[in-house]
Write an enzyme that holds these catalytic residues in place. Structure first.
Site, short mmCIF file in Angstrom:
data_model
loop_
_atom_site.label_atom_id
_atom_site.label_comp_id
_atom_site.label_asym_id
_atom_site.label_seq_id
_atom_site.Cartn_x
_atom_site.Cartn_y
_atom_site.Cartn_z
N ARG A 1 -24.96 -19.61 10.71
CA ARG A 1 -25.27 -20.87 10.02
C ARG A 1 -26.41 -20.66 9.04
NH1 ARG A 1 -20.98 -22.37 9.93
NH2 ARG A 1 -20.57 -20.42 10.96
N ASP B 1 -7.68 -26.11 8.73
CA ASP B 1 -8.97 -25.42 8.80
C ASP B 1 -9.37 -25.25 10.27
OD1 ASP B 1 -11.28 -24.16 8.02
OD2 ASP B 1 -12.24 -25.92 7.14
N GLU B 2 -10.21 -24.29 10.56
CA GLU B 2 -10.69 -24.01 11.93
C GLU B 2 -9.51 -23.84 12.89
OE1 GLU B 2 -13.93 -23.66 12.41
OE2 GLU B 2 -14.95 -24.86 10.88
N GLN C 1 -14.99 -17.31 15.97
CA GLN C 1 -15.68 -18.60 16.10
C GLN C 1 -14.95 -19.57 17.00
OE1 GLN C 1 -17.72 -20.22 12.49
NE2 GLN C 1 -16.69 -18.58 11.43
N LYS D 1 -13.90 -19.58 3.47
CA LYS D 1 -12.58 -20.03 3.92
C LYS D 1 -12.35 -21.48 3.54
CE LYS D 1 -13.37 -19.04 8.23
NZ LYS D 1 -14.71 -18.46 8.07
N THR D 2 -13.29 -22.32 3.92
CA THR D 2 -13.13 -23.74 3.63
C THR D 2 -13.11 -23.97 2.12
OG1 THR D 2 -14.27 -24.22 5.69
CG2 THR D 2 -14.03 -26.04 4.16
P1 ATP Z 1 -17.40 -21.02 8.26
O1 ATP Z 1 -16.72 -19.87 8.92
O2 ATP Z 1 -18.81 -21.15 8.71
O3 ATP Z 1 -16.59 -22.27 8.31
P2 ATP Z 1 -16.41 -20.60 5.59
O4 ATP Z 1 -15.73 -19.30 5.61
O5 ATP Z 1 -15.58 -21.81 5.67
O6 ATP Z 1 -17.55 -20.61 6.71
P3 ATP Z 1 -17.59 -21.83 3.26
O7 ATP Z 1 -18.31 -22.89 3.99
O8 ATP Z 1 -16.35 -22.16 2.54
O9 ATP Z 1 -17.32 -20.63 4.28
O10 ATP Z 1 -18.57 -21.10 2.26
C1 ATP Z 1 -19.84 -20.60 2.64
C2 ATP Z 1 -20.81 -20.64 1.47
O11 ATP Z 1 -20.45 -19.69 0.49
C3 ATP Z 1 -20.81 -21.97 0.78
O12 ATP Z 1 -22.14 -22.29 0.45
C4 ATP Z 1 -19.97 -21.74 -0.47
O13 ATP Z 1 -20.35 -22.57 -1.53
C5 ATP Z 1 -20.27 -20.27 -0.81
N1 ATP Z 1 -19.18 -19.58 -1.49
C6 ATP Z 1 -17.91 -19.45 -1.06
N2 ATP Z 1 -17.19 -18.72 -1.92
C7 ATP Z 1 -18.02 -18.35 -2.94
C8 ATP Z 1 -17.88 -17.58 -4.14
N3 ATP Z 1 -16.72 -17.02 -4.48
N4 ATP Z 1 -18.96 -17.42 -4.92
C9 ATP Z 1 -20.14 -17.98 -4.58
N5 ATP Z 1 -20.34 -18.71 -3.48
C10 ATP Z 1 -19.30 -18.90 -2.65
MG MG Z 2 -15.46 -23.39 7.10
#
Ligand code: ATP
Ligand code: MG
Length: 754
Positions: free
Chosen positions: A618, A221-222, A259, A35-36
């Site tokens: 995590r 975000d969040e 979350q 997402k981020t």
């Molecule tokens: P959270 O809910 O914990 O905030 P998030 O959904 O924001 O998580 P990110 O932190 O953006 O997730 O990404 C999680 C991990 O996955 C990171 O290490 C990121 O680099 C990797 N990632 C995200 N998208 C891809 C992709 N398309 N291909 C490979 N790796 C990815």
């Molecule tokens: Mg995030």
């Protein structure tokens, strides 16, 4: 058109979200689904491919750390530095307010009051209103005021809605004066920043239009952790119209309802659940692939969170390998738990014993995520014993915490009255009305007479020269230190600690604050008793001097320099949004995690379950969960029961020496197939119990003080047996026992008249 290789790294869904730029957009997805990352790429896409000026973008998030990280990542994607609003809610509002303060009748250079300033203001108001701040602390008023501001209840409204009973009237008065004082001082508090910005927008259409016009693209975000007022702020900005009068709502929110962990601070999960209703025509993108964790970790997270009822169904998948199972270790006690974790870290990261080469993994790849700060202490000890570098994030190391240092200073003084440093630290802790001037006078006298500060305190003439309240307080303090000084080797260290904690007034002062912060300080103080009890068990004959020495050594171990490569210790709450290859979740026990409070209400338990989900997700490579069969918490040892979350976790995913089996007699009928049918038996509130216990002890000692003794009296002492009083002078009593004469302190020594 620029290079779009950053887009190529996204999967189809992520790309779809990043490239959907017009109209409301909800990216609702589980942890680690990118997402981020997607939001960051979306900003880059807007600027590089859609020719949107960075000036027209607003991206908000919750913590400075997250904002900075996003700024850095965007910068990397679009090249050289751009000045863009990627900010926390507070700093965005502050920027806006600075420009339009006059419209709200504030000076442009208004001050922002931090909690300390706020307390000073309330303290003064209490003085004006003759409110006893011992009974009603400034923090008490401030927490109500903050709560009101979050709900947009003004002082006037508060006074018209409430004010039926004495307390509410008092709060209403304080609130009213507080607002007036801040206004008069041209100052705002943190809550005001959001509140006043919303007011500014609501009351000044042209200003609102200006920002609506500026922020063509809004991103959050969040989003699951936004509260009502943050929602209003976003809503106002996003409800824009273009030149032809058509609604334009280019707002993109990103979050995971699973979350939401800040409801206790006013976060409203409905904001994200009802986004599609709030912003008709919204597009929802669900990201379903998790890139962070192994399949087993993901499955574990899912098996726990699926027990929550009011959630949007979503399931993550991954094409990562299964990976290791979740290691579960059921330790004998909390020390064993910490030892296990430290040895696991050593095993994976430590130097290779055979080849002598440095270990495989960096220490910074490990995180220990606990529920309460009070848990950190045992880990700090176990890690430093093994020479494993660590850092405590978002909190102080245990022995650096104020309340622990304060109590150690009391004990240091008892041990050594000449310790001026210790005395200065605690002379006004809790508040005894000793200000800079009083202290200065004492210091000068000590210097002139070449004695210790404490010796000056014993001089009745000096003490009498202060106001009656201060002199009374200082006398009591001197008496306290003196009597415990006499008794220190006749009593258990834990009793001495209890006595000091209660009779100094330290504990009471915290209890009366009724704030989350005070509560956590109390937890730490009660936890310090575990430290003491632990040492007493090891060596029942240890005296105060030896104990202080041991602690001083521990507190000195300095691992601060090794921050660049250290194990991270932090609470589950502060780990939101972060990731680590190796994660430990200790203290998986009912009453600790979930905390005992969660058992009062179903939604309390659900919030804890979301926190558990945050914790599990995590982990990238491996996850450990541990519990202790008995735990000494706040100085009391109890049998524990494994956490309901462990029982919910699919046992096929668990591995370890002592995998939990679902046959706990105490939970039969309550849990069926691991599903909580009803809220389980409420665990014991250990903190409350520990506080009561500590007080009872101190009271018992005080009761003995009520007895009067005279020379010739026959007495009995809990430790030295029967004896005869030789002499009583002041607080000191001299007694002849069978084969020794002892000086004891009245009021502390466990004496009984025969
Ligand atoms: P959270 O809910 O914990 O905030 P998030 O959904 O924001 O998580 P990110 O932190 O953006 O997730 O990404 C999680 C991990 O996955 C990171 O290490 C990121 O680099 C990797 N990632 C995200 N998208 C891809 C992709 N398309 N291909 C490979 N790796 C990815
Ligand atoms: Mg995030």
């Amino acid at each position: 058109m620029g290079r779009t290789d950053y887009l190529d790294k996204l999967n189809d869904k992520q790309k779809e979200a990043a490239m959907y730029t017009e109209g409301p957009l909800l990216i609702l997805a589980g942890a680690g689904s990118g997402k981020t990352s997607t939001m960051t790429c979306r900003i880059a896409y807007l600027i590089r491919e859609m020719d949107v000026h960075p000036y027209n973008i607003l991206a908000v998030t919750f913590t400075n750390k997250a904002a900075k990280e996003m700024r850095d990542r965007v910068q990397k994607l679009i090249g050289e530095g751009v000045n863009m609003w990627i900010l926390t809610f507070h700093s965005a509002c502050l920027r806006i307010l600075r420009r339009h303060a006059e419209l709200l009748d504030y000076g442009r250079d208004f001050a922002v009051y931090d909690p300390t300033d706020q307390k000073t203001v309330v303290k003064n108001i209490c003085k004006e209103l003759n409110i006893d701040t011992k009974k009603f602390t400034p923090s008490y008023f401030l927490s109500i005021i903050s709560h009101c501001k979050e709900q947009r209840i003004s002082a006037r409204e508060y006074n018209s809605i409430y004010g039926t009973d004495f307390k509410e009237q008092m709060v209403g008065q304080v609130y009213d004066r507080y607002e007036k004082t801040l206004k008069k001082n041209n100052a705002m508090d943190f809550d005001d920043l959001l509140l006043k910005t919303v007011e500014l927008f609501e009351e000044n259409e042209e200003v609102l239009l200006r920002y609506q016009d500026r922020f063509q693209y809004i991103m959050v975000d969040e989003y699951q952790d936004t509260n009502m007022i943050q929602y209003t702020f976003l809503r106002l900005l996003a409800d824009a119209r273009d030149r032809d009068g058509n609604v334009r709502r280019n707002i993109c929110v990103v979050g995971d309802d699973d979350q939401c962990i800040y409801q206790w601070r006013g976060a409203d999960i409905r904001n994200i659940l009802e986004f599609e209703k709030d912003f008709p025509g919204a597009k929802t993108v669900k990201l379903e692939q998790n890139y962070r964790s192994t399949a087993n970790i993901l499955a574990a997270a899912h098996s726990v969170i699926s027990h929550n009822r009011g959630r949007k169904a979503k399931k993550l998948w991954t094409d990562a390998e299964d990976g290791n199972k979740i290691i579960y270790y059921n330790a004998d006690d909390e020390k064993d738990e910490a030892r296990f974790i430290a040895s696991e870290i050593n095993r994976i990261a430590g130097p290779d014993v055979l080849t002598g080469s440095p270990g495989g993994e960096d220490y910074r790849q490990f995180a220990i995520l606990y529920r309460t700060n009070a848990q950190s202490r045992t880990f700090e000890e176990a890690l430093s014993t093994r020479g494993i570098p660590y850092r405590v994030l978002g909190g102080l190391r245990y022995y650096d915490r104020k309340e622990i240092k304060d109590m150690m200073c009391y004990m240091r003084l008892v041990q050594n009255r000449a310790d001026d440093l210790a005395l200065v630290r605690i002379i006004n802790e809790p508040k005894r009305g000793v200000g800079g001037k009083t202290l200065e006078k004492l210091r000068t006298l000590a210097q002139v007479r070449e004695v210790s500060l404490f010796d000056v305190l014993l001089d009745d003439d000096v003490i009498a020269s202060f106001s009656s309240k201060v002199s009374e307080n200082l006398k009591a303090l001197a008496g306290l230190i003196e009597s415990y000084g006499i008794e220190r080797d006749n009593m258990k260290i834990s009793d001495l600690y209890d006595g000091l904690l209660v009779n100094s007034g330290y504990m009471k002062a915290l209890e009366e604050q009724h704030t989350v912060e005070a509560e956590s300080r109390l937890e730490n103080l009660m936890e310090f008793k575990s430290v003491i009890v632990g040492y007493e068990k090891e060596d029942p004959n240890m005296n105060l001097a030896e104990f202080m020495e041991r602690i001083a050594l521990l507190a000195d171990v300095d691992n601060h320099d090794t921050e660049e490569n250290a194990v991270t210790l932090m609470t589950l709450h502060s780990a939101k949004g972060l990731e680590f290859p190796y994660v430990f979740m200790p203290g998986m026990e009912d009453g600790l995690f979930p905390g005992w409070r969660a058992f009062d209400r179903e939604d309390g338990l659900e919030e804890e379950r979301r926190l558990c989900y945050v914790g599990i997700t995590r982990a990238k490579k491996r996850l450990w969960m541990t519990s202790a069969r008995t735990r000494t918490l706040y100085g009391r040892t109890d049998y524990t029961r494994e956490s309901v979350f462990l029982r919910e976790l699919d046992s096929k995913l668990l591995d370890g020496d002592s995998v939990y089996e679902k046959k706990d007699r105490r939970t039969e009928g309550v849990f069926r197939d691991g599903v909580s049918e009803r809220i389980p038996i409420k665990p014991f509130d250990q903190l409350k119990y520990a506080q009561a216990q500590t007080k009872r002890k101190a009271e018992a000692m005080a009761k003995a003080a009520g007895q009067s003794f005279a020379a010739g009296d026959k007495v009995s002492h809990a430790k030295f047996g029967e004896g005869t009083v030789l002499e009583v002078s002041g607080q000191v009593i001299r007694i002849e026992f069978k084969d020794q004469v002892r000086k004891l302190a009245l009021g502390i020594a466990p004496l009984e008249k025969l």
